[in-house]
Scaffold this motif. Structure first.
Motif, PDB file in Angstrom:
ATOM      1  N   SER A 288      16.918 -53.549 -26.138  1.00 35.14           N
ATOM      2  CA  SER A 288      15.669 -54.257 -25.503  1.00 35.14           C
ATOM      3  C   SER A 288      14.857 -53.305 -24.837  1.00 35.14           C
ATOM      4  N   SER A 289      13.590 -53.715 -24.699  1.00 37.65           N
ATOM      5  CA  SER A 289      12.754 -53.038 -23.755  1.00 37.65           C
ATOM      6  C   SER A 289      13.202 -52.888 -22.277  1.00 37.65           C
ATOM      7  N   TRP A 290      12.459 -51.765 -21.777  1.00 36.12           N
ATOM      8  CA  TRP A 290      12.688 -51.411 -20.218  1.00 36.12           C
ATOM      9  C   TRP A 290      11.669 -50.870 -19.730  1.00 36.12           C
ATOM     10  N   ASP A 291      11.434 -50.683 -18.560  1.00 35.11           N
ATOM     11  CA  ASP A 291      10.187 -50.200 -17.865  1.00 35.11           C
ATOM     12  C   ASP A 291      10.201 -49.770 -16.448  1.00 35.11           C
ATOM     13  N   ILE A 292       9.570 -48.697 -15.986  1.00 36.67           N
ATOM     14  CA  ILE A 292       9.815 -48.042 -14.616  1.00 36.67           C
ATOM     15  C   ILE A 292       8.307 -48.002 -14.365  1.00 36.67           C
ATOM     16  N   TRP A 293       7.881 -48.416 -12.871  1.00 38.23           N
ATOM     17  CA  TRP A 293       6.498 -48.428 -12.527  1.00 38.23           C
ATOM     18  C   TRP A 293       6.234 -48.272 -10.990  1.00 38.23           C
ATOM     19  N   TRP A 294       5.318 -47.947 -10.655  1.00 40.83           N
ATOM     20  CA  TRP A 294       4.759 -47.931  -9.198  1.00 40.83           C
ATOM     21  C   TRP A 294       3.842 -49.142  -9.018  1.00 40.83           C
ATOM     22  N   THR A 295       3.683 -49.608  -7.788  1.00 41.97           N
ATOM     23  CA  THR A 295       2.603 -50.318  -7.341  1.00 41.97           C
ATOM     24  C   THR A 295       2.134 -50.023  -5.875  1.00 41.97           C
ATOM     25  N   VAL A 296       1.032 -50.077  -5.728  1.00 48.74           N
ATOM     26  CA  VAL A 296       0.308 -49.732  -4.585  1.00 48.74           C
ATOM     27  C   VAL A 296      -0.439 -50.947  -4.003  1.00 48.74           C
ATOM     28  N   ASP A 297      -0.072 -51.414  -2.968  1.00 47.57           N
ATOM     29  CA  ASP A 297      -0.450 -52.681  -2.195  1.00 47.57           C
ATOM     30  C   ASP A 297      -0.415 -53.938  -3.316  1.00 47.57           C
ATOM     31  N   GLY A 298       0.734 -53.932  -3.911  1.00 53.66           N
ATOM     32  CA  GLY A 298       0.996 -54.728  -5.168  1.00 53.66           C
ATOM     33  C   GLY A 298       0.342 -54.791  -6.150  1.00 53.66           C
ATOM     34  N   THR A 300      -0.503 -52.627  -9.685  1.00 52.41           N
ATOM     35  CA  THR A 300      -0.419 -51.298 -10.617  1.00 52.41           C
ATOM     36  C   THR A 300      -1.268 -50.448 -10.823  1.00 52.41           C
ATOM     37  N   LEU A 301      -1.248 -49.190 -11.243  1.00 53.70           N
ATOM     38  CA  LEU A 301      -2.000 -48.112 -10.991  1.00 53.70           C
ATOM     39  C   LEU A 301      -3.308 -48.359 -12.027  1.00 53.70           C
ATOM     40  N   ASP A 302      -3.064 -49.183 -13.341  1.00 52.54           N
ATOM     41  CA  ASP A 302      -4.309 -49.419 -13.645  1.00 52.54           C
ATOM     42  C   ASP A 302      -5.398 -50.329 -13.334  1.00 52.54           C
ATOM     43  N   LYS A 303      -4.700 -51.321 -12.470  1.00 52.74           N
ATOM     44  CA  LYS A 303      -5.559 -52.230 -11.795  1.00 52.74           C
ATOM     45  C   LYS A 303      -6.011 -51.870 -10.421  1.00 52.74           C
ATOM     46  N   LEU A 304      -5.415 -50.559  -9.955  1.00 53.63           N
ATOM     47  CA  LEU A 304      -5.676 -49.956  -8.756  1.00 53.63           C
ATOM     48  C   LEU A 304      -7.268 -49.541  -8.705  1.00 53.63           C
ATOM     49  N   ALA A 305      -7.610 -49.197  -9.831  1.00 51.68           N
ATOM     50  CA  ALA A 305      -9.229 -48.424  -9.893  1.00 51.68           C
ATOM     51  C   ALA A 305      -9.324 -47.354  -8.973  1.00 51.68           C
ATOM     52  N   ASP A 306      -8.261 -46.631  -8.751  1.00 51.06           N
ATOM     53  CA  ASP A 306      -8.595 -45.448  -7.707  1.00 51.06           C
ATOM     54  C   ASP A 306      -8.112 -43.989  -8.425  1.00 51.06           C
ATOM     55  N   PRO A 307      -9.001 -43.262  -8.939  1.00 53.35           N
ATOM     56  CA  PRO A 307      -8.494 -42.132  -9.708  1.00 53.35           C
ATOM     57  C   PRO A 307      -7.828 -41.140  -9.058  1.00 53.35           C
ATOM     58  N   ARG A 308      -7.496 -41.367  -7.793  1.00 56.51           N
ATOM     59  CA  ARG A 308      -6.781 -40.320  -6.879  1.00 56.51           C
ATOM     60  C   ARG A 308      -5.096 -40.783  -7.257  1.00 56.51           C
ATOM     61  N   PHE A 309      -4.853 -41.733  -7.729  1.00 48.60           N
ATOM     62  CA  PHE A 309      -3.498 -42.228  -7.974  1.00 48.60           C
ATOM     63  C   PHE A 309      -3.173 -42.115  -9.417  1.00 48.60           C
ATOM     64  N   SER A 310      -2.257 -41.299  -9.910  1.00 50.19           N
ATOM     65  CA  SER A 310      -1.564 -41.269 -11.159  1.00 50.19           C
ATOM     66  C   SER A 310      -0.134 -41.288 -11.048  1.00 50.19           C
ATOM     67  N   LYS A 311       0.490 -41.160 -12.258  1.00 49.16           N
ATOM     68  CA  LYS A 311       1.965 -41.079 -12.241  1.00 49.16           C
ATOM     69  C   LYS A 311       2.461 -40.396 -13.552  1.00 49.16           C
ATOM     70  N   ILE A 312       3.681 -39.654 -13.502  1.00 50.19           N
ATOM     71  CA  ILE A 312       4.173 -38.746 -14.375  1.00 50.19           C
ATOM     72  C   ILE A 312       5.539 -39.381 -14.723  1.00 50.19           C
ATOM     73  N   ASN A 313       5.742 -39.833 -15.952  1.00 47.19           N
ATOM     74  CA  ASN A 313       7.017 -40.190 -16.414  1.00 47.19           C
ATOM     75  C   ASN A 313       7.738 -39.243 -17.144  1.00 47.19           C
ATOM     76  N   ARG A 314       9.077 -39.326 -17.060  1.00 45.49           N
ATOM     77  CA  ARG A 314       9.959 -38.371 -18.102  1.00 45.49           C
ATOM     78  C   ARG A 314      11.382 -38.705 -18.332  1.00 45.49           C
ATOM     79  N   GLN A 315      11.966 -38.460 -19.136  1.00 46.25           N
ATOM     80  CA  GLN A 315      13.704 -38.850 -19.390  1.00 46.25           C
ATOM     81  C   GLN A 315      14.131 -37.709 -18.685  1.00 46.25           C
TER      82      GLN A 315
END
Length: 600
Positions: A288-298, A300-315
Motif C-alpha cells: 500500500s502507499s506510504w508518506d512522510i512529510w513536514w508541516t509548518v504551523d499546520g 504543508t510546504l506546498d500550501k505554505l507559499a514561502d520559498p524559504r522552506f523546502s524538503k529533501i527526501n531520500r531512502q
C-alpha cells in the motif's frame, strides 16, 4: 495489382492523418510519442506492440471504439527514414484487436510505430518505439539462463509463506498458440544459475507456474521463464524475468514510526544561516502507499507559499521490505520569527499514523572577532614569554633563587662553600688563584678552600684532603688536559667529592671546563659521573666579565648568597680571616697535630 492497391491505401492513409481543405475530412489529433518508453524485443523471439491509446480504458476502449465505427490502423517509420509506411500484414506480422504481433521479430523491425484510431468524424494517433535487440547486445549475469530483453517485473513474498509465480504475458499468447504453451524456469541468485529441475519440497513447478510453498532467504533472486508454443506449424518462444524479493511477514506490526527526532531532541539553529531539521521514519512492508512529510504551523510546504522552506527526501535503508525514509526540512535565511513557528513531522501508511513536533533552540553566537583577537594576543604573549625564558632563563633563575632560595648555611654544619680541585701546573693554578678565587671570594662572597694555599705543612695529604672535601658544600673541579692523572692529588679530590655526593647527598660536584678536553682524555671517574654532574665551560675573554654567561651559570650551581654591598663583603672577609687565626691558635694549644685553616 497488389503494389497498386498498397500505394492506394498509403495515399488514403496520408490524407487521413493530415489536415485537409475538404470540409468532410476530419483533422487527426496527434498525442505525440508514448511516455511508456521503448518496447524491447529479442531478435528471433515473439513480441507485440499494444496501442497506447487503449492504456486508459476510460478514454479509449477497443470494444466501444468498434461499436462507434472506429478502425485501428498501424504505420511504421523505419530507422533512418522520414516517411511513414503502412504495415503490410503477413503470417509474421499480424494484428489482433489493439495489438500488432511480431512472430518472430527481426532486426529490421526496429523503428517508430504509429497506431491510428479514426472514423469519418474523428481521428487520434500516438507513436511508440520498438527496439529489436541482438543476443550479443545483452549482458548476462550467468551463462545458463536465456537472455531477456523485456523489462523485469517484481514480486514480494513474505518469509515462510507461499506464492505461485506466473510467467508474465503468458495469457496473451495462449489464444494465439495452436497448442498449450510450455514454460521452463531458471533461478539466478548470488551469481549462481539453477537449471530445471531445481525444485524440492519447498519449490515445485505447478503447470506453467512455479509454486514456492515456503519462502526462505535463499529463494530470493531473479527467476527467468521461457515460453515455447506452436503457431501455424512454427515453434515460437519469448522470455520474461521476475525479481523475487523476500519481505517480512504481514503478521508483524505494520504501523509506521518516527525514529528521529526523539521526543527530547532539540535542533540548534542560527539566525541568517540555513537550518536543517531531520525526520526519519520506519515503514514496515505493506502493499500500500506510504508518506512522510513536514508541516509548518499546520500547513504543508506546498500550501505554505514561502520559498524559504523546502524538503529533501531520500531512502536510507531497505531491510526486507521495511523502508527507512528520511525527510529533511530546509529553512533558508533563518530569522527570529521562525523560532515561534510549529514544526511537525508526520508519517502514515494504510495501518497507522504518527506525528512529532520538532523543538528549536537558537545557538548563541560567540564574538568571533573578540575571541580571535584575544586568542591572538594570548599566543603572542606565550611566544614572547617563551623567547624571554629561552634567552634570559639564567637571569630568571637567579632572580627566583634570590627571592625564594634557602641559604644552606642555616641548614647544615658545613664550614666552606667551595673546595677547588685543579691540576697542579702553572696555567691551571694561575686561573684558579687569580680568577676563580678572586671572583668567588671578593665579588660573590663565598668561602673558598684551596688545599695548596690554606693547608699547613707536615700533615697527611690524604686525611687533610678528605677532611676539606667533607666540610665543603661544593667541590669545583677545573677540568683541563692535564687534570687528574692516576695517583695525583686531584684524582683523590675528585673521588672524594663523587663519593660524598653519592653517599650523603649534601655535597655536589661542579665541573668547570677550563680548556677543551676530548672525551677519551677524561679520567674514568669523570666519564662515569658526567651524566649527573653540571658542566660550566670557560670561554676565555668572553667569560671574564662578572655579567657573562659563565658566572651566571656557575652561580646557579653554587649555594644561595644575598650579598648586596662591598662593605658587607669586606666585613665577611675580615671575619673569616679572624676566625681562621683564632681557630688555628686554639687547635694548636689543644693538640700537637697539624691543623689546616681554609680562610674565606
Amino acid at each position: 495489382m497488389s503494389s497498386y492497391v498498397s500505394t492506394l491505401v498509403f495515399l488514403c492513409s496520408v490524407a487521413a492523418v493530415t489536415q485537409s481543405n475538404h470540409l468532410t475530412e476530419p483533422m487527426c489529433y496527434d498525442w505525440g510519442e508514448s511516455s511508456n518508453g521503448t518496447v524491447s524485443v529479442l531478435e528471433g523471439e515473439a513480441g507485440w506492440l499494444s496501442c497506447p491509446l487503449f492504456s486508459h480504458p476510460s478514454v479509449y476502449n477497443y470494444t466501444s471504439a468498434q461499436s462507434a465505427g472506429h478502425n485501428l490502423f498501424w504505420y511504421r517509420l523505419p530507422e533512418g527514414h522520414d516517411l511513414e509506411q503502412p504495415i503490410t500484414y503477413s503470417s509474421r506480422l499480424s494484428k489482433d484487436r489493439e495489438r500488432l504481433w511480431l512472430q518472430p521479430a527481426v532486426a529490421e523491425d526496429s523503428g517508430l510505430y504509429i497506431c491510428m484510431l479514426r472514423n469519418k468524424s474523428s481521428c487520434s494517433k500516438i507513436a511508440m518505439r520498438l527496439k529489436v535487440l541482438r543476443h550479443e547486445d545483452l549482458v548476462q549475469d550467468s551463462d545458463c539462463q536465456p537472455p531477456v530483453a523485456a523489462a523485469t517485473s517484481s514480486v514480494a513474498i513474505p518469509f515462510q509463506e507461499g506464492h505461485l509465480l506466473d510467467c508474465p504475458d503468458l495469457q496473451d499468447v495462449t489464444k494465439m498458440a495452436d497448442s498449450e504453451p510450455n514454460v521452463t524456469w531458471y533461478h539466478v541468485t548470488n551469481n549462481q544459475c539453477f537449471k530445471p529441475p531445481f525444485w524440492d519440497n519447498n519449490r515445485q513447478q505447478k503447470g506453467p507456474g512455479l509454486m514456492i510453498y515456503n519462502m526462505f532467504l535463499m529463494f530470493r533472486g531473479l527467476y527467468v521463464c521461457t515460453v515455447t508454443y506452436l503457431r501455424r506449424g512454427r515453434t515460437l518462444n519469448f522470455t520474461r524475468s521476475i525479481d523475487v524479493i523476500a519481505v517480512h511477514s504481514p503478521s508483524l506490526p505494520k504501523e509506521p514510526s518516527i525514529l528521529r527526532p526523539s521526543r527530547n531532541h532539540v535542533f540548534t539553529v542560527r539566525q541568517g544561516m540555513e537550518a536543517h531539521l531531520q525526520c526519519v521514519g520506519l515503514f514496515p512492508y505493506l502493499e500500500s502507499s506510504w508518506d512522510i512529510w513536514w508541516t509548518v504551523d499546520g500547513k504543508t510546504l506546498d500550501k505554505l507559499a514561502d520559498p524559504r522552506f523546502s524538503k529533501i527526501n531520500r531512502q536510507m535503508k531497505d531491510d526486507y521490505g521495511d523502508r527507512t525514509e528520511e525527510s529533511v526540512l530546509v529553512i533558508q535565511d533563518f530569522v527570529s520569527e521562525d523560532l515561534r513557528r510549529q514544526y511537525n513531522c508526520s508519517v502514515k501508511n494504510s495501518r497507522g499514523f504518527e506525528t512529532r513536533s520538532a523543538q528549536l533552540q537558537e545557538e548563541v553566537s560567540l564574538p568571533s572577532v573578540e575571541l580571535g583577537c584575544g586568542l591572538g594576543v594570548t599566543l603572542v604573549l606565550m611566544l614572547l614569554l617563551f623567547v624571554v625564558y629561552h634567552v634570559f632563563w639564567l637571569e630568571l633563575l637567579l632572580i627566583y633563587r634570590s627571592w625564594f632560595g634557602s641559604d644552606e648555611r642555616h641548614t647544615d654544619d658545613k664550614e666552606y662553600d667551595v673546595y677547588i680541585s685543579y691540576a697542579r701546573n702553572s696555567e691551571d693554578e694561575q686561573f684558579v688563584l687569580s680568577t676563580l678565587r678572586k671572583v668567588l671570594e671578593n665579588d660573590l662572597g663565598y668561602s673558598v678552600c684551596i688545599f695548596d694555599r690554606d693547608s699547613l705543612p707536615g700533615g697527611t695529604i690524604t686525611d687533610e684532603t678528605l677532611s676539606f672535601v667533607a666540610r665543603s658544600r661544593r667541590v669545583l673541579v677545573v677540568v683541563s688536559p692535564g687534570y687528574a692523572t692516576q695517583g695525583s692529588q686531584a684524582l683523590l679530590e675528585l673521588k672524594a667529592g663523587i663519593d660524598g655526593m653519592a653517599l650523603s647527598g649534601d655535597l655536589r660536584v661542579i665541573l668547570v671546563q677550563f680548556k677543551p678536553v676530548r672525551w677519551q682524555g677524561w679520567v674514568r671517574e669523570l666519564r662515569r659521573a658526567r651524566v649527573a654532574l653540571a658542566l660550566v665551560q670557560w670561554q676565555g675573554d668572553k667569560s671574564s666579565e662578572l655579567t657573562s654567561r659563565f658566572w651566571k651559570r656557575l652561580r646557579v650551581e653554587l649555594p644561595v648568597r644575598r650579598v648586596s654591598s662591598s662593605k658587607e663583603l669586606m666585613r665577611l672577609h675580615s671575619q673569616n680571616s679572624t676566625n681562621s687565626q683564632t681557630g688555628l691558635i686554639t687547635d694548636t694549644v689543644k693538640t700537637p697535630q697539624k691543623v689546616f685553616n681554609c680562610a674565606a
